[in-house]
Design an enzyme around this catalytic site. Sequence first.
Site, PDB file in Angstrom:
ATOM      1  CB  CYS A  66      -1.001  -0.003   1.157  1.00  0.00           C
ATOM      2  SG  CYS A  66      -0.347   0.304   2.804  1.00  0.00           S
ATOM      3  CG  HIS A  99      16.424 -12.258  14.001  1.00  0.00           C
ATOM      4  ND1 HIS A  99      17.063 -11.192  14.589  1.00  0.00           N
ATOM      5  CD2 HIS A  99      17.404 -13.068  13.551  1.00  0.00           C
ATOM      6  CE1 HIS A  99      18.379 -11.352  14.495  1.00  0.00           C
ATOM      7  NE2 HIS A  99      18.610 -12.486  13.863  1.00  0.00           N
ATOM      8  NE  ARG A 137      14.644 -13.893  21.803  1.00  0.00           N
ATOM      9  CZ  ARG A 137      15.904 -13.613  21.539  1.00  0.00           C
ATOM     10  NH1 ARG A 137      16.278 -13.302  20.306  1.00  0.00           N
ATOM     11  NH2 ARG A 137      16.803 -13.634  22.493  1.00  0.00           N
TER      12      ARG A 137
END
Length: 144
Positions: A66, A99, A137
């Site tokens: 966008c 990550h 995580r």
Amino acid sequence: MKPIGLAADHAGYELKEFVKAWLTEKGLTYQDFGTYGTESVDYPDFAHALGNAIDTGVCDRGIAVCGSGQGISISLNKHQSVRAALCWIPEIAHLARQHNDANVLSMPGRFIDEATARTILEAFFDTPFEGGRHTARVNKIPLK
């Protein structure tokens, strides 16, 4: 391999068309969830179509564009199976994959050119998730 889902609003349409050519050049298939022109539209409509395709397993990965990349990314991240990352340089795309195991690349159509988009796409698709400490995580990202 499942098709890569594509979504864009009017401000991202031209860059999405470049992405389609890049994917074809790489021999990758895609499913285009729109928009299909430069007439003003609402980015959530197309983000949710892509997000639903990822949630239901039609697509594993996606690319969204966008004007700023923010709105479409925010909308995509409302979907349980989506980890959309806004990337404007290849280093961010590399880290988003390495990550964060990002599965949707969001780009700002009004702020990057095709050469930059190409390097971002290459970084995103060439970088595997590192796993290890990052797995725990990513698993802590709350589910709805």
